[in-house]
Design an enzyme around this catalytic site. Structure first.
Site, PDB file in Angstrom:
ATOM      1  N   ASN A  83      -0.811  -1.737   2.835  1.00 17.66           N
ATOM      2  CA  ASN A  83      -2.245  -1.533   2.977  1.00 17.66           C
ATOM      3  C   ASN A  83      -3.020  -2.823   2.741  1.00 17.66           C
ATOM      4  OD1 ASN A  83      -4.425  -1.399   0.631  1.00 17.66           O
ATOM      5  ND2 ASN A  83      -2.413  -0.967  -0.311  1.00 17.66           N
ATOM      6  N   ARG A  84      -4.117  -2.941   3.464  1.00 19.00           N
ATOM      7  CA  ARG A  84      -5.102  -3.987   3.193  1.00 19.00           C
ATOM      8  C   ARG A  84      -6.490  -3.345   3.282  1.00 19.00           C
ATOM      9  NH1 ARG A  84      -2.542  -5.704   7.907  1.00 19.00           N
ATOM     10  NH2 ARG A  84      -3.665  -5.227   9.850  1.00 19.00           N
ATOM     11  N   MET A  85      -6.636  -2.253   2.536  1.00 15.68           N
ATOM     12  CA  MET A  85      -7.859  -1.455   2.601  1.00 15.68           C
ATOM     13  C   MET A  85      -9.083  -2.283   2.235  1.00 15.68           C
ATOM     14  SD  MET A  85      -6.640   1.438   3.647  1.00 15.68           S
ATOM     15  CE  MET A  85      -7.992   2.577   3.447  1.00 15.68           C
ATOM     16  N   LYS A 103      -4.894  -3.679 -14.987  1.00 17.00           N
ATOM     17  CA  LYS A 103      -3.799  -3.435 -14.039  1.00 17.00           C
ATOM     18  C   LYS A 103      -3.348  -4.765 -13.460  1.00 17.00           C
ATOM     19  CE  LYS A 103      -2.430  -0.412 -10.223  1.00 17.00           C
ATOM     20  NZ  LYS A 103      -2.833   0.750  -9.401  1.00 17.00           N
ATOM     21  N   LYS A 114     -10.554   7.357  -3.780  1.00 17.06           N
ATOM     22  CA  LYS A 114     -11.345   6.166  -4.077  1.00 17.06           C
ATOM     23  C   LYS A 114     -12.734   6.493  -4.594  1.00 17.06           C
ATOM     24  CE  LYS A 114      -9.005   3.127  -0.776  1.00 17.06           C
ATOM     25  NZ  LYS A 114      -8.628   2.080  -1.745  1.00 17.06           N
ATOM     26  N   ASN A 144      -5.894  -7.703  -1.744  1.00 22.49           N
ATOM     27  CA  ASN A 144      -6.727  -7.545  -0.555  1.00 22.49           C
ATOM     28  C   ASN A 144      -8.178  -7.979  -0.725  1.00 22.49           C
ATOM     29  OD1 ASN A 144      -4.534  -6.425   0.904  1.00 22.49           O
ATOM     30  ND2 ASN A 144      -4.867  -4.478  -0.129  1.00 22.49           N
ATOM     31  N   THR A 145      -8.520  -8.509  -1.895  1.00 17.72           N
ATOM     32  CA  THR A 145      -9.825  -9.123  -2.110  1.00 17.72           C
ATOM     33  C   THR A 145      -9.586 -10.588  -2.416  1.00 17.72           C
ATOM     34  OG1 THR A 145     -10.860  -7.092  -2.920  1.00 17.72           O
ATOM     35  CG2 THR A 145     -11.898  -9.176  -3.557  1.00 17.72           C
ATOM     36  N   TYR A 198       1.830   7.153  -6.086  1.00 20.44           N
ATOM     37  CA  TYR A 198       0.926   7.327  -4.960  1.00 20.44           C
ATOM     38  C   TYR A 198       1.737   7.482  -3.670  1.00 20.44           C
ATOM     39  CZ  TYR A 198      -2.717   6.017  -1.475  1.00 20.44           C
ATOM     40  OH  TYR A 198      -3.565   5.972  -0.397  1.00 20.44           O
ATOM     41  N   PHE A 258     -10.711  -2.392  -0.895  1.00 24.24           N
ATOM     42  CA  PHE A 258     -11.640  -1.722  -1.809  1.00 24.24           C
ATOM     43  C   PHE A 258     -12.781  -1.034  -1.050  1.00 24.24           C
ATOM     44  CE2 PHE A 258     -10.854  -4.743  -5.702  1.00 24.24           C
ATOM     45  CZ  PHE A 258      -9.598  -4.185  -5.881  1.00 24.24           C
ATOM     46  N   ALA A 273      -4.580   4.999  -8.734  1.00 21.80           N
ATOM     47  CA  ALA A 273      -5.788   4.658  -7.992  1.00 21.80           C
ATOM     48  C   ALA A 273      -5.448   4.370  -6.527  1.00 21.80           C
ATOM     49  CB  ALA A 273      -6.468   3.448  -8.621  1.00 21.80           C
ATOM     50  N   GLY A 286       6.910   2.376  -7.033  1.00 16.34           N
ATOM     51  CA  GLY A 286       8.243   2.811  -6.646  1.00 16.34           C
ATOM     52  C   GLY A 286       8.710   4.088  -7.308  1.00 16.34           C
ATOM     53  N   THR A 327       2.787  -1.500 -12.057  1.00 17.46           N
ATOM     54  CA  THR A 327       2.071  -2.622 -11.481  1.00 17.46           C
ATOM     55  C   THR A 327       1.315  -2.172 -10.241  1.00 17.46           C
ATOM     56  OG1 THR A 327       3.895  -3.200  -9.991  1.00 17.46           O
ATOM     57  CG2 THR A 327       3.900  -4.234 -12.151  1.00 17.46           C
ATOM     58  N   ASN A 328       0.532  -3.123  -9.678  1.00 18.08           N
ATOM     59  CA  ASN A 328      -0.134  -2.935  -8.409  1.00 18.08           C
ATOM     60  C   ASN A 328       0.866  -3.170  -7.271  1.00 18.08           C
ATOM     61  OD1 ASN A 328      -2.294  -2.696  -6.471  1.00 18.08           O
ATOM     62  ND2 ASN A 328      -3.705  -3.523  -7.997  1.00 18.08           N
ATOM     63  N   SER A 348      -5.251  -6.470  -7.012  1.00 20.49           N
ATOM     64  CA  SER A 348      -5.110  -6.149  -5.596  1.00 20.49           C
ATOM     65  C   SER A 348      -5.003  -7.438  -4.794  1.00 20.49           C
ATOM     66  CB  SER A 348      -6.316  -5.340  -5.101  1.00 20.49           C
ATOM     67  OG  SER A 348      -6.294  -5.250  -3.685  1.00 20.49           O
TER      68      SER A 348
END
Length: 372
Positions: free
Chosen positions: A118-120, A225, A73, A187-188, A329, A122, A69, A308, A253-254, A185
């Site tokens: 990243n700090r997208m 996840k 998106k 980032n939320t 990814y 979501f 993922a 990784g 993992t994330n 994540s």
């Protein structure tokens, strides 16, 4: 030097990472729409490897390797990614409401570490729009399996988080080959708090019930996840909860919030700001989390190894540690369109050189050897 290496070194690495992603993904989608081109590209980039066929999550897959993922998106390029050799594509993370994500810049390359930060936040079109897009696509034969990764809308209060996940489930479950609850994540704000077993249990129970109501004619596999930064006792608690609830799988993992062991200068990394790191620095910890999960659940829960994974050796190590499926990814960004093909070819070589008759026989072999 391979053509993609030239393109990456001379063009892509010189422009903003998010802009480069959008441009490259647009090319993939455009190629997939050209009549007759998609099968030609697939023949070149996704030659069949019958020996890698595997059954996982009730799905008969041509191989174990998929795209994690975060790349697609909004489910806009599933078939283009399939033509490059990914046997499954996990779309999302999708939230109940559309959201723009965090302010740009929010995606950065750590080239010396072969990593991304990243700090997208979501950024996505929301579950209603993504569900409509997947409904238009349908579930064509020969395409990659589609997982749908769902997360919490940032604007939703903590006490409404479960309802937000349920809304997305009700919209998306019927279009998913499997469904993933993302609680990991960084980032939320507050999202990772949902990994605590006391909060994860009611969330997963509600999502399971919503999926069953929405799709009464088949069981949609449900996975969770988790983060690599969990303490070992929390990993064990998630594993035990998965067994107790009859969860179908765990993705390990994330991204990580750790900055330990990076080759990049600490001040340069600090200047980039907050965010999760993916890619090579995550390799050892993600593998350790995977191995710990397998020691706890064995073959009773499907494990997906991600974090990784750069090459076939990494993918094979995850299989031996207990992963039935493997994802990547960041390696795609650095290796280019031939990445999935090289990993599948390498996995086929590893299997041929091993004592195992099938890929399924190799899953968890390291743990079984240690136990013996």
């Amino acid at each position: 030097m391979a053509p993609y290496d030239v393109l990456y070194r001379t063009v892509l690495r010189r422009i903003d990472a998010e802009q480069a992603h959008r441009a490259a993904f647009a090319l993939i989608r455009a190629a997939a729409r050209v009549p007759g081109l998609r099968p030609a590209v697939r023949a070149a980039y996704a030659p069949p490897h019958p020996e890698l066929r595997i059954t996982a999550l009730g799905l008969d897959l041509p191989g174990p390797f998929g795209l994690a993922a975060g790349f697609d998106k909004n489910a806009v390029g599933v078939d283009g990614l399939g033509m490059l050799g990914f046997d499954h594509v996990e779309v999302g993370t999708v939230t109940g409401q559309p959201q723009a994500g965090n302010p740009r810049k929010r995606l950065f390359r750590l080239v010396g570490d072969r990593a991304l930060l990243n700090r997208m936040g979501f950024n996505n079109d929301g579950s209603a729009a993504v569900a409509a897009r997947l409904a238009r696509r349908g579930r064509p034969r020969g395409g990659p399996a589609v997982g749908v990764n769902i997360g919490r809308t940032k604007a939703v209060a903590d006490d409404a988080a479960v309802a937000d996940y349920v809304t997305s489930t009700e919209r998306l479950a019927r279009h998913a080959d499997y469904l993933v609850v993302n609680v990991s994540s960084p980032n939320t704000p507050g999202l990772r708090d949902l990994q605590a077993a006391s909060r994860l249990r009611p969330l997963l129970t509600a999502v399971r019930e919503a999926a069953d109501r929405s799709v009464p004619d088949r069981r949609v596999p449900l996975l969770v996840k988790i983060a690599p930064d969990l303490a070992d006792e929390d990993i064990d608690a998630v594993a035990d909860l998965a067994l107790d609830l009859g969860l179908d799988g765990i993705i390990a993992t994330n991204t990580t919030v750790s900055r330990d062991g990076l080759r990049s200068r600490p001040d340069a990394v600090a200047a980039l700001g907050a965010g999760g790191i993916s890619g090579a620095p995550l390799k050892e910890r993600s593998l350790a989390v995977l191995a710990r999960l397998y020691a706890r659940v064995g073959g009773r829960v499907t494990l997906v190894g991600v974090g990784g994974v750069e090459n076939a050796d990494d993918a094979w190590a995850r299989v031996l540690a207990g992963a039935t499926l493997v994802q990547g990814y960041s390696g795609f960004i650095y290796a280019g369109p031939g990445w999935a093909r090289s990993i599948n070819e390498g996995l086929a070589r590893h299997l041929a050189a091993s004592p195992f008759a099938t890929l399924a026989d190799a899953v968890g072999a390291d743990a079984r050897r240690t136990a013996a």
